[in-house]
Design a protein around this motif. Structure first.
Motif, PDB file in Angstrom:
ATOM      1  N   UNK A   1       0.707  -1.192   0.121  1.00 15.64           N
ATOM      2  CA  UNK A   1       0.027   0.268   0.411  1.00 15.64           C
ATOM      3  C   UNK A   1       1.056   1.365   0.369  1.00 15.64           C
ATOM      4  N   UNK A   2       1.269   1.551   0.932  1.00 17.92           N
ATOM      5  CA  UNK A   2       2.567   2.329   0.753  1.00 17.92           C
ATOM      6  C   UNK A   2       3.555   2.437  -0.177  1.00 17.92           C
ATOM      7  N   UNK A   3       3.864   1.538  -0.831  1.00 15.91           N
ATOM      8  CA  UNK A   3       4.481   1.986  -2.438  1.00 15.91           C
ATOM      9  C   UNK A   3       3.389   2.504  -3.390  1.00 15.91           C
ATOM     10  N   UNK A   4       2.597   1.679  -3.307  1.00 10.71           N
ATOM     11  CA  UNK A   4       1.115   2.059  -4.857  1.00 10.71           C
ATOM     12  C   UNK A   4       0.929   3.412  -3.905  1.00 10.71           C
ATOM     13  N   UNK A   5       0.693   4.197  -3.216  1.00 10.03           N
ATOM     14  CA  UNK A   5       0.330   5.432  -2.888  1.00 10.03           C
ATOM     15  C   UNK A   5       1.378   6.191  -3.138  1.00 10.03           C
ATOM     16  N   UNK A   6       2.727   6.104  -2.941  1.00 11.33           N
ATOM     17  CA  UNK A   6       3.502   7.004  -3.012  1.00 11.33           C
ATOM     18  C   UNK A   6       3.887   6.795  -4.479  1.00 11.33           C
ATOM     19  N   UNK A   7       3.622   6.425  -5.433  1.00 12.12           N
ATOM     20  CA  UNK A   7       3.487   6.439  -7.294  1.00 12.12           C
ATOM     21  C   UNK A   7       2.210   7.322  -7.360  1.00 12.12           C
ATOM     22  N   UNK A   8       1.162   6.584  -6.853  1.00 14.23           N
ATOM     23  CA  UNK A   8       0.071   7.605  -6.924  1.00 14.23           C
ATOM     24  C   UNK A   8      -0.050   8.691  -7.161  1.00 14.23           C
ATOM     25  N   UNK A   9       0.500   9.168  -5.478  1.00 14.55           N
ATOM     26  CA  UNK A   9       0.772  10.111  -5.533  1.00 14.55           C
ATOM     27  C   UNK A   9       1.501  11.940  -6.500  1.00 14.55           C
ATOM     28  N   UNK A  10       3.025  10.557  -7.339  1.00 16.84           N
ATOM     29  CA  UNK A  10       3.422  11.556  -7.194  1.00 16.84           C
ATOM     30  C   UNK A  10       2.569  11.883  -8.885  1.00 16.84           C
ATOM     31  N   UNK A  11       1.997  11.372  -9.631  1.00 22.32           N
ATOM     32  CA  UNK A  11       1.129  10.812 -10.619  1.00 22.32           C
ATOM     33  C   UNK A  11      -0.065  11.636 -10.667  1.00 22.32           C
ATOM     34  N   UNK A  12      -0.610  11.972  -9.458  1.00 21.23           N
ATOM     35  CA  UNK A  12      -1.873  12.620  -9.556  1.00 21.23           C
ATOM     36  C   UNK A  12      -1.904  13.935  -8.718  1.00 21.23           C
ATOM     37  N   UNK A  13      -1.180  14.041  -7.631  1.00 20.17           N
ATOM     38  CA  UNK A  13      -1.250  15.351  -6.697  1.00 20.17           C
ATOM     39  C   UNK A  13      -1.318  15.097  -6.014  1.00 20.17           C
ATOM     40  N   UNK A  14      -1.016  13.935  -4.378  1.00 23.10           N
ATOM     41  CA  UNK A  14      -1.755  14.676  -3.119  1.00 23.10           C
ATOM     42  C   UNK A  14      -0.251  14.426  -2.324  1.00 23.10           C
ATOM     43  N   UNK A  15      -0.560  14.231  -1.373  1.00 24.06           N
ATOM     44  CA  UNK A  15      -0.048  14.604  -0.237  1.00 24.06           C
ATOM     45  C   UNK A  15      -0.208  13.042   1.065  1.00 24.06           C
ATOM     46  N   UNK A  16       0.761  12.209   1.474  1.00 22.80           N
ATOM     47  CA  UNK A  16       0.181  10.905   1.872  1.00 22.80           C
ATOM     48  C   UNK A  16       0.419  11.629   3.713  1.00 22.80           C
ATOM     49  N   UNK A  17      -0.279  11.213   4.749  1.00 25.40           N
ATOM     50  CA  UNK A  17       0.139  11.253   5.774  1.00 25.40           C
ATOM     51  C   UNK A  17      -0.327  10.003   7.070  1.00 25.40           C
ATOM     52  N   UNK A  18       0.300   9.811   7.632  1.00 24.95           N
ATOM     53  CA  UNK A  18       0.081   8.776   8.804  1.00 24.95           C
ATOM     54  C   UNK A  18      -1.399   9.329   9.720  1.00 24.95           C
ATOM     55  N   UNK A  19      -2.603   8.819   9.154  1.00 25.84           N
ATOM     56  CA  UNK A  19      -3.711   9.075  10.572  1.00 25.84           C
ATOM     57  C   UNK A  19      -3.785   8.448  12.092  1.00 25.84           C
ATOM     58  N   UNK A  20      -4.647   7.196  11.796  1.00 27.23           N
ATOM     59  CA  UNK A  20      -4.629   6.587  13.174  1.00 27.23           C
ATOM     60  C   UNK A  20      -5.253   5.115  12.692  1.00 27.23           C
ATOM     61  N   UNK A  21      -4.317   4.331  14.195  1.00 28.02           N
ATOM     62  CA  UNK A  21      -4.510   3.019  13.844  1.00 28.02           C
ATOM     63  C   UNK A  21      -5.720   2.911  14.291  1.00 28.02           C
ATOM     64  N   UNK A  22      -6.218   1.035  14.609  1.00 22.05           N
ATOM     65  CA  UNK A  22      -7.574   1.170  14.244  1.00 22.05           C
ATOM     66  C   UNK A  22      -7.420   1.151  16.477  1.00 22.05           C
ATOM     67  N   UNK A  23      -8.670   1.253  16.813  1.00 18.88           N
ATOM     68  CA  UNK A  23      -8.396   1.610  18.264  1.00 18.88           C
ATOM     69  C   UNK A  23      -9.641   2.081  19.170  1.00 18.88           C
ATOM     70  N   UNK A  24     -10.262   0.750  20.091  1.00 19.68           N
ATOM     71  CA  UNK A  24     -11.552   0.427  20.291  1.00 19.68           C
ATOM     72  C   UNK A  24     -11.956   1.717  20.855  1.00 19.68           C
ATOM     73  N   UNK A  25     -11.264   2.835  21.477  1.00 21.24           N
ATOM     74  CA  UNK A  25     -11.647   4.334  22.153  1.00 21.24           C
ATOM     75  C   UNK A  25     -12.301   5.398  21.405  1.00 21.24           C
ATOM     76  N   UNK A  26     -12.353   4.873  19.785  1.00 22.99           N
ATOM     77  CA  UNK A  26     -12.910   5.471  18.789  1.00 22.99           C
ATOM     78  C   UNK A  26     -14.390   5.202  19.315  1.00 22.99           C
ATOM     79  N   UNK A  27     -14.821   3.868  19.201  1.00 16.20           N
ATOM     80  CA  UNK A  27     -15.961   3.472  19.240  1.00 16.20           C
ATOM     81  C   UNK A  27     -16.862   4.406  20.205  1.00 16.20           C
TER      82      UNK A  27
END
Length: 269
Positions: free
Chosen positions: A196-222
């Motif tokens: 996923x990381x490699x695919x997003x990196x390639x695509x980000x350069x092709x269509x112009x977006x930045x990739x940043x980390x979000x949240x891990x899967x956690x029970x607290x959000x529910x």
């Protein structure tokens, strides 16, 4: 004028409303005037989140920084111009009201293609697209081959963002800062993560977006949603000591806000 943040994609379950509430509340806690709109007129998850917060705080006799939530104003159809879309009019009226009295206007879009969502994307100064860390969600951005290695072409959502960028350019507005947020990351499936990381990196350069980390899967959000709370509110409601997972989640939120690079924002939590 307010900086407009749009949180959108065309797939449900990616955590848009959780991201929206945490970003809006974090900015509110840092002293910014934040207004919010929920364009999912049927489900209204963000609207429910803010309503839950107001109800909980009233019951507990607490006052905590809270983003303002507004409904789209109704429109008198007799006042529409010939051929004018009523949804365009409602969103335009809401933005006109909010952007002069807010530092930030955050718009949470539905997990489907709608006219309102399409127009909102063209208004975005910052576009946040939460993406679950799987190739099922990656298909939202682009089509890939069977091995997950070669990008075959952009998806309809990427094309919608491209159209929104074109509209802004024609209007002489600054380009959209498009941020793809990898969300609900898991501790396992390292091979999938790397792909996923490699695919997003390639695509980000092709269509112009930045990739940043979000949240891990956690029970607290529910657990936070029914009370309308965010990770930043736990100590204020009497949680004396955060567990390791909650401390890590707060750091993820801090990193997320920093990575957005919003104007006038200095992260101080």
């Amino acid at each position: 004028m307010a900086h407009i943040i749009v949180v959108g994609n065309e797939k449900g379950g990616a955590g848009k409303s959780t991201v929206s509430m945490h970003v809006a509340t974090a900015l509110s806690r840092m002293g910014h005037k934040v207004s919010t709109l929920d364009l999912d007129l049927r489900q209204k998850t963000l609207g429910r989140y803010v309503s839950n917060r107001e109800t909980f705080l009233k019951k507990q006799d607490l006052t905590l920084p809270t983003p303002e939530y507004s409904e789209l104003p109704e429109v008198d159809k007799d006042r529409l111009q010939p051929g004018e879309n009523p949804y365009d009019h409602r969103l335009s009226a809401a933005i006109s009201d909010l952007e002069t009295r807010s530092d930030f206007v955050l718009i949470d879009c539905p997990g489907s293609h709608t006219r309102l969502s399409q127009v909102a994307h063209s208004l975005a100064d910052t576009l946040i697209t939460p993406l679950n860390d799987s190739f099922i969600d990656f298909d939202l951005l682009a089509h890939i081959d069977n091995d997950g290695e070669r990008i075959l072409g952009p998806s309809v959502y990427s094309e919608m963002v491209w159209n929104a960028r074109q509209l802004r350019a024609q209007a002489g507005l600054k380009p959209i800062d498009w941020v793809v947020l990898r969300n609900r990351l898991g501790a396992q499936q390292m091979v999938n993560k790397a792909k996923m990381e490699k695919a997003l990196e390639r695509l980000s350069k092709r269509i112009g977006f930045r990739v940043i980390p979000g949240f891990n899967e956690r029970v607290i959000f529910r657990e936070l949603f029914p009370r309308g709370l965010t990770l930043l509110d736990l100590k204020d409601i009497g949680v004396q000591q955060l567990n390791i997972s909650n401390v890590a989640a707060r750091q993820e939120l801090r990193d997320l806000i920093k990575a957005l690079n919003l104007p006038g924002v200095t992260v101080d939590f």
